[in-house]
Design an enzyme around this catalytic site. Structure first.
Site, PDB file in Angstrom:
ATOM      1  N   TYR A  23     -32.509  -8.212  81.045  1.00  0.00           N
ATOM      2  CA  TYR A  23     -33.122  -7.968  79.740  1.00  0.00           C
ATOM      3  C   TYR A  23     -33.458  -6.502  79.456  1.00  0.00           C
ATOM      4  O   TYR A  23     -33.924  -6.179  78.363  1.00  0.00           O
ATOM      5  CB  TYR A  23     -34.388  -8.821  79.597  1.00  0.00           C
ATOM      6  CG  TYR A  23     -34.111 -10.304  79.682  1.00  0.00           C
ATOM      7  CD1 TYR A  23     -33.350 -10.947  78.708  1.00  0.00           C
ATOM      8  CD2 TYR A  23     -34.582 -11.068  80.753  1.00  0.00           C
ATOM      9  CE1 TYR A  23     -33.081 -12.300  78.777  1.00  0.00           C
ATOM     10  CE2 TYR A  23     -34.321 -12.421  80.841  1.00  0.00           C
ATOM     11  CZ  TYR A  23     -33.571 -13.037  79.846  1.00  0.00           C
ATOM     12  OH  TYR A  23     -33.302 -14.382  79.916  1.00  0.00           O
ATOM     13  N   ASN A  75     -35.315 -15.089  68.169  1.00  0.00           N
ATOM     14  CA  ASN A  75     -34.896 -15.236  69.563  1.00  0.00           C
ATOM     15  C   ASN A  75     -35.812 -16.300  70.152  1.00  0.00           C
ATOM     16  O   ASN A  75     -36.943 -16.010  70.534  1.00  0.00           O
ATOM     17  CB  ASN A  75     -35.042 -13.916  70.324  1.00  0.00           C
ATOM     18  CG  ASN A  75     -34.548 -14.042  71.756  1.00  0.00           C
ATOM     19  OD1 ASN A  75     -34.362 -15.154  72.253  1.00  0.00           O
ATOM     20  ND2 ASN A  75     -34.341 -12.922  72.434  1.00  0.00           N
ATOM     21  N   ALA A  78     -36.030 -19.719  75.836  1.00  0.00           N
ATOM     22  CA  ALA A  78     -35.489 -20.951  76.414  1.00  0.00           C
ATOM     23  C   ALA A  78     -35.539 -22.137  75.449  1.00  0.00           C
ATOM     24  O   ALA A  78     -34.791 -23.106  75.618  1.00  0.00           O
ATOM     25  CB  ALA A  78     -36.238 -21.282  77.710  1.00  0.00           C
ATOM     26  N   ARG A 108     -24.001 -16.986  81.744  1.00  0.00           N
ATOM     27  CA  ARG A 108     -25.100 -17.240  82.684  1.00  0.00           C
ATOM     28  C   ARG A 108     -25.055 -18.720  83.098  1.00  0.00           C
ATOM     29  O   ARG A 108     -23.995 -19.314  83.164  1.00  0.00           O
ATOM     30  CB  ARG A 108     -26.421 -16.829  82.030  1.00  0.00           C
ATOM     31  CG  ARG A 108     -26.432 -15.336  81.645  1.00  0.00           C
ATOM     32  CD  ARG A 108     -27.737 -14.923  81.007  1.00  0.00           C
ATOM     33  NE  ARG A 108     -28.864 -15.070  81.931  1.00  0.00           N
ATOM     34  CZ  ARG A 108     -30.151 -15.064  81.561  1.00  0.00           C
ATOM     35  NH1 ARG A 108     -30.467 -14.922  80.286  1.00  0.00           N
ATOM     36  NH2 ARG A 108     -31.110 -15.200  82.454  1.00  0.00           N
TER      37      ARG A 108
END
Ligand code: DQA
Length: 146
Positions: A23, A75, A78, A108
């Site tokens: 990040y 954003n 999760a 990922r």
């Protein structure tokens, strides 16, 4: 002036602390300033909101409806991968919304390849680091009516 709200979900306040190789090194305040500096130059009215709670994110999305916001950059962290409640909130408010991820969620873990938010958004940005937030604002500059 176009009114944009940037909504960041869980653990994004931990930027600069969490998994820096994924990040980046900038902390959350630095990231906000980076977004706000660009917004000022480009004559956007931008407000940034962050929460670690699903309900608070939904409340903020609904507030965008009442405030007549022109565009949202979210954003969802999760929550992207499983929050039907956030998806429903995005669908409810009828405001163009861009889903944004700092990392490349497609390279990922498998669970990150699924977004339950994507279909109710006008665009998905990923893997561009924090520049993705600027790309999202640029997109709104192009598509939102003057
Ligand atoms: C993220 C990707 C998500 O999978 C993760 O849970 C995050 C951050 C990103 O910005 O790359 O918290 O949304």
């Amino acid at each position: 002036m176009k009114k944009i709200v940037v909504i960041n979900g869980p653990n994004l306040n931990f930027l600069g602390i969490r998994e820096k190789s994924v990040y980046g090194k900038l902390n959350y305040n630095e990231v906000i300033n980076y977004i706000l500096d660009y917004a000022k130059k480009e004559d956007f009215e931008v407000e940034v909101f962050q929460s670690n709670s699903e309900g608070s994110i939904i409340d903020r999305l609904q507030q965008c409806y009442y405030d007549g916001i022109d565009g949202i950059i979210i954003n969802p962290g999760a929550y992207t991968h499983y929050s039907y409640a956030i998806r429903d909130a995005v669908a409810s408010i009828m405001i163009p919304t861009i889903e944004m991820h700092i990392s490349n969620v497609y390279e990922r873990e498998d669970f990150r390849k699924i977004s339950v938010i994507k279909d109710v958004c006008v665009k998905q940005i990923y893997g561009k680091g924090i520049k993705g937030y600027i790309e999202a604002l640029e997109y709104f500059k192009l598509v939102l009516p003057q």
